[in-house]
Design a protein around this motif. Structure first.
Motif, mmCIF file in Angstrom:
data_model
loop_
_atom_site.group_PDB
_atom_site.id
_atom_site.type_symbol
_atom_site.label_atom_id
_atom_site.label_comp_id
_atom_site.label_asym_id
_atom_site.label_seq_id
_atom_site.Cartn_x
_atom_site.Cartn_y
_atom_site.Cartn_z
ATOM 1 N N LEU A 19 0.844 -1.183 0.000
ATOM 2 C CA LEU A 19 0.000 0.000 0.000
ATOM 3 C C LEU A 19 0.885 1.241 0.000
ATOM 4 C CD1 LEU A 19 -2.716 -0.976 2.646
ATOM 5 C CD2 LEU A 19 -2.620 -1.513 0.199
ATOM 6 N N SER A 20 0.433 2.271 -0.680
ATOM 7 C CA SER A 20 1.144 3.544 -0.716
ATOM 8 C C SER A 20 0.216 4.656 -0.266
ATOM 9 C CB SER A 20 1.628 3.842 -2.142
ATOM 10 O OG SER A 20 2.481 2.846 -2.614
ATOM 11 N N CYS A 21 0.783 5.662 0.337
ATOM 12 C CA CYS A 21 0.001 6.814 0.775
ATOM 13 C C CYS A 21 0.814 8.069 0.445
ATOM 14 C CB CYS A 21 -0.298 6.734 2.263
ATOM 15 S SG CYS A 21 -1.204 8.143 2.926
ATOM 16 N N ALA A 22 0.371 8.817 -0.543
ATOM 17 C CA ALA A 22 1.035 10.053 -0.925
ATOM 18 C C ALA A 22 0.639 11.149 0.060
ATOM 19 C CB ALA A 22 0.633 10.449 -2.342
ATOM 20 N N ALA A 23 1.634 11.802 0.632
ATOM 21 C CA ALA A 23 1.389 12.781 1.690
ATOM 22 C C ALA A 23 1.845 14.158 1.253
ATOM 23 C CB ALA A 23 2.121 12.361 2.953
ATOM 24 N N SER A 24 1.061 15.178 1.606
ATOM 25 C CA SER A 24 1.444 16.544 1.270
ATOM 26 C C SER A 24 0.834 17.520 2.257
ATOM 27 C CB SER A 24 0.984 16.892 -0.152
ATOM 28 O OG SER A 24 -0.421 16.823 -0.258
ATOM 29 N N GLY A 25 1.441 18.700 2.334
ATOM 30 C CA GLY A 25 0.856 19.781 3.119
ATOM 31 C C GLY A 25 1.283 19.872 4.561
ATOM 32 N N PHE A 26 2.369 19.208 4.941
ATOM 33 C CA PHE A 26 2.818 19.335 6.320
ATOM 34 C C PHE A 26 4.338 19.264 6.402
ATOM 35 C CE2 PHE A 26 3.720 14.819 6.938
ATOM 36 C CZ PHE A 26 2.817 14.179 6.095
ATOM 37 N N THR A 27 4.840 19.655 7.580
ATOM 38 C CA THR A 27 6.283 19.616 7.832
ATOM 39 C C THR A 27 6.650 18.203 8.234
ATOM 40 O OG1 THR A 27 6.198 21.923 8.590
ATOM 41 C CG2 THR A 27 8.165 20.628 9.137
#
Length: 121
Positions: A19-27
């Motif tokens: 499984l993959s989870c693309a993450a964005s918008g945080f430090t």
């Protein structure tokens, strides 16, 4: 914060999925990430958690030795490598993120949409 999970599917018992989870918008360096799952008729349960920069990973007893959580800082992706899958692993899997340390409780502020994993016997 946005989390986009993918990679679920149908697999036979004993098989593997990532499984993959693309993450964005945080430090990223100040966050922990985790995977949870919800099987039909059951409450959401903890699967795995780790700090974005690595370190100690925490696993549910039921998946220890079979699942591995990891992050790729260059790609901004959280992975859950699942091996030796069992029918009881069938569930909707969710990725989550929050400031602070890894944890086994569902107290993460940010959640992605789920991805279905079905393991046939």
């Amino acid at each position: 914060v946005q989390l986009q999970a993918c990679g679920g599917g149908l697999v036979q018992a004993g098989g593997s999925l990532m499984l993959s989870c693309a993450a964005s918008g945080f430090t990223y360096s100040t966050y922990a990430v985790g995977w949870f799952r919800r099987a039909p008729g059951r409450d959401r349960e903890f699967v795995a958690s780790i700090g974005w920069n690595g370190g100690t990973a925490y696993y549910a007893e039921s998946v220890t030795g079979r699942f591995t959580i990891s992050t790729d800082n260059a790609k901004k992706v959280v992975y859950l490598q699942m091996t030796n899958l069992k029918p009881e692993d069938t569930a909707v899997y969710f990725c989550a993120a929050d400031r602070g340390f890894p944890r086994i409780t569902a107290t993460f502020d940010y959640w992605g949409q789920g991805t279905q994993v079905t393991v046939s016997s």
